[in-house]
Design a protein around this motif. Structure first.
Motif, short mmCIF file in Angstrom:
data_model
loop_
_atom_site.label_atom_id
_atom_site.label_comp_id
_atom_site.label_asym_id
_atom_site.label_seq_id
_atom_site.Cartn_x
_atom_site.Cartn_y
_atom_site.Cartn_z
N ALA A 106 0.81 -1.22 0.00
CA ALA A 106 0.00 0.00 0.00
C ALA A 106 0.85 1.27 0.00
O ALA A 106 0.45 2.27 -0.59
CB ALA A 106 -0.96 0.00 1.19
N ALA A 107 1.99 1.22 0.64
CA ALA A 107 2.85 2.41 0.70
C ALA A 107 3.27 2.85 -0.71
O ALA A 107 3.32 4.04 -1.00
CB ALA A 107 4.07 2.15 1.56
N ALA A 108 3.53 1.88 -1.57
CA ALA A 108 3.96 2.20 -2.94
C ALA A 108 2.77 2.53 -3.84
O ALA A 108 2.89 3.31 -4.77
CB ALA A 108 4.74 1.04 -3.52
N LEU A 109 1.62 1.93 -3.56
CA LEU A 109 0.46 2.07 -4.45
C LEU A 109 -0.54 3.12 -4.00
O LEU A 109 -1.47 3.43 -4.74
CB LEU A 109 -0.26 0.72 -4.57
N GLY A 110 -0.41 3.62 -2.80
CA GLY A 110 -1.42 4.54 -2.28
C GLY A 110 -2.43 3.77 -1.47
O GLY A 110 -2.10 2.78 -0.84
N PHE A 111 -3.66 4.19 -1.50
CA PHE A 111 -4.68 3.59 -0.65
C PHE A 111 -5.35 2.40 -1.34
O PHE A 111 -6.55 2.40 -1.60
CB PHE A 111 -5.69 4.65 -0.22
N VAL A 112 -4.53 1.38 -1.61
CA VAL A 112 -5.03 0.13 -2.16
C VAL A 112 -5.16 -0.84 -1.01
O VAL A 112 -4.24 -1.01 -0.21
CB VAL A 112 -4.07 -0.43 -3.24
N GLY A 113 -6.32 -1.46 -0.92
CA GLY A 113 -6.57 -2.33 0.22
C GLY A 113 -6.99 -3.73 -0.17
O GLY A 113 -7.12 -4.06 -1.35
N GLU A 114 -7.17 -4.53 0.85
CA GLU A 114 -7.65 -5.90 0.72
C GLU A 114 -8.90 -6.05 1.58
O GLU A 114 -9.14 -5.24 2.48
CB GLU A 114 -6.58 -6.88 1.21
N VAL A 115 -9.64 -7.10 1.34
CA VAL A 115 -10.82 -7.39 2.15
C VAL A 115 -10.36 -8.03 3.45
O VAL A 115 -9.72 -9.08 3.44
CB VAL A 115 -11.79 -8.34 1.41
N ALA A 116 -10.69 -7.39 4.56
CA ALA A 116 -10.41 -7.97 5.87
C ALA A 116 -11.62 -8.78 6.35
O ALA A 116 -11.48 -9.84 6.95
CB ALA A 116 -10.08 -6.89 6.89
N ARG A 117 -12.82 -8.27 6.01
CA ARG A 117 -14.05 -8.90 6.49
C ARG A 117 -15.22 -8.43 5.64
O ARG A 117 -15.23 -7.31 5.15
CB ARG A 117 -14.24 -8.52 7.97
N VAL A 118 -16.21 -9.29 5.49
CA VAL A 118 -17.47 -8.93 4.82
C VAL A 118 -18.60 -9.19 5.79
O VAL A 118 -18.68 -10.26 6.40
CB VAL A 118 -17.69 -9.76 3.53
N ASP A 119 -19.47 -8.21 5.95
CA ASP A 119 -20.70 -8.37 6.73
C ASP A 119 -21.85 -8.14 5.76
O ASP A 119 -22.20 -7.00 5.44
CB ASP A 119 -20.75 -7.38 7.89
N ALA A 120 -22.44 -9.22 5.29
CA ALA A 120 -23.46 -9.16 4.25
C ALA A 120 -24.86 -8.89 4.80
O ALA A 120 -25.83 -8.95 4.04
CB ALA A 120 -23.45 -10.45 3.45
N THR A 121 -24.99 -8.54 6.06
CA THR A 121 -26.30 -8.32 6.68
C THR A 121 -27.16 -7.36 5.87
O THR A 121 -28.35 -7.61 5.66
CB THR A 121 -26.14 -7.80 8.12
N VAL A 122 -26.59 -6.28 5.39
CA VAL A 122 -27.35 -5.28 4.63
C VAL A 122 -27.83 -5.83 3.29
O VAL A 122 -28.83 -5.37 2.75
CB VAL A 122 -26.53 -3.98 4.45
N LEU A 123 -27.15 -6.83 2.76
CA LEU A 123 -27.51 -7.37 1.44
C LEU A 123 -28.72 -8.30 1.48
O LEU A 123 -29.46 -8.39 0.51
CB LEU A 123 -26.33 -8.11 0.83
N GLU A 161 -15.43 -12.57 -2.24
CA GLU A 161 -15.70 -12.57 -0.79
C GLU A 161 -17.18 -12.32 -0.51
O GLU A 161 -17.77 -12.94 0.39
CB GLU A 161 -14.84 -11.52 -0.10
N ILE A 162 -17.80 -11.44 -1.28
CA ILE A 162 -19.23 -11.16 -1.10
C ILE A 162 -20.05 -12.38 -1.51
O ILE A 162 -21.01 -12.75 -0.83
CB ILE A 162 -19.65 -9.90 -1.87
N ALA A 163 -19.67 -13.03 -2.61
CA ALA A 163 -20.38 -14.24 -3.05
C ALA A 163 -20.37 -15.30 -1.95
O ALA A 163 -21.40 -15.92 -1.66
CB ALA A 163 -19.74 -14.79 -4.33
N ALA A 164 -19.23 -15.48 -1.32
CA ALA A 164 -19.14 -16.45 -0.23
C ALA A 164 -19.99 -16.01 0.96
O ALA A 164 -20.69 -16.83 1.56
CB ALA A 164 -17.68 -16.63 0.19
N ALA A 165 -19.97 -14.73 1.27
CA ALA A 165 -20.71 -14.23 2.44
C ALA A 165 -22.22 -14.36 2.28
O ALA A 165 -22.93 -14.55 3.27
CB ALA A 165 -20.32 -12.78 2.71
N VAL A 166 -22.72 -14.25 1.05
CA VAL A 166 -24.17 -14.36 0.84
C VAL A 166 -24.59 -15.80 0.50
O VAL A 166 -25.77 -16.07 0.31
CB VAL A 166 -24.72 -13.39 -0.23
#
Length: 193
Positions: free
Chosen positions: A46-63, A97-102
């Motif tokens: 991330a330091a080299a790319l800027g604010f590029v992130g990874e999925v830490a957790r998915v909470d699909a409750t809203v979906l 990750e979302i597919a797995a969560a739902v």
């Protein structure tokens, strides 16, 4: 990151929602920040790319109520970490990750190639179906490389989390989604567990 968020969440997401609604669907635009749908963490580089992130957790409750009421969630993959810092997350990874969560039956990734190729220099060498062990071997042997690696990795991860099949298909082919879902031959590469 502010401009990225404005474009992905405020423009691209809303344009996709409008197109789906115009076609007769009922779409709802969200981003990973909404209801803490996706919690991000910085990617190792991330330091080299800027604010590029990874999925830490998915909470699909809203979906769940959105899907149960027949609406189509359209999710921009901008998410925040535990401190509220926004990150741009790879859309394929987030989709897996979302597919797995739902509890999705199938994960479909659209790309600009026909799928996984036995010979990446030969567009006619499409691998129609492969299992996890086979696709891992292709990555290890260097047959799968570049931008296809994160797609394959997210498919394998989704399968490991309960998604039944994952397919990588060419979004440039007219009706590719329908062909993949409704025909026996499909249009791309299906990865199975």
């Amino acid at each position: 990151m502010e401009v990225v968020e404005m474009v992905l969440v405020g423009k691209v997401n809303k344009n996709l929602v409008s197109l789906i609604n115009l076609a007769g669907g009922t779409a709802v635009g969200l981003c990973g920040k909404d209801a803490r749908l996706i919690t991000a963490r910085p990617s190792p580089n991330a330091a080299a790319l800027g604010f590029v992130g990874e999925v830490a957790r998915v909470d699909a409750t809203v979906l769940h109520p959105i899907i149960a009421s027949g609406h189509i969630p359209v999710i921009a993959t901008v998410a925040a970490d535990e401190t509220g810092q926004a990150y741009n997350i790879n859309a394929d990874t987030a989709a897996g990750e979302i597919a797995a969560a739902v509890g999705a039956e199938k994960l479909l990734l659209l790309t600009d190639v026909s799928g996984i190729l036995a010979d990446r220099n030969d567009p006619g060498s499409l691998v129609k179906e492969i299992d996890i062990a086979g696709v891992r071997q292709m990555v290890s042997d260097g047959q799968v490389a570049g931008g296809m690696i994160p797609k394959v990795e997210c498919c394998v991860r989704a399968l490991a989390q309960g998604v039944h099949t994952a397919s990588i298909i060419d979004g440039r082919v007219p009706h590719s989604l329908l062909l993949e879902i409704l025909t026996d031959e499909g249009t791309g590469t299906m990865i199975t567990g």
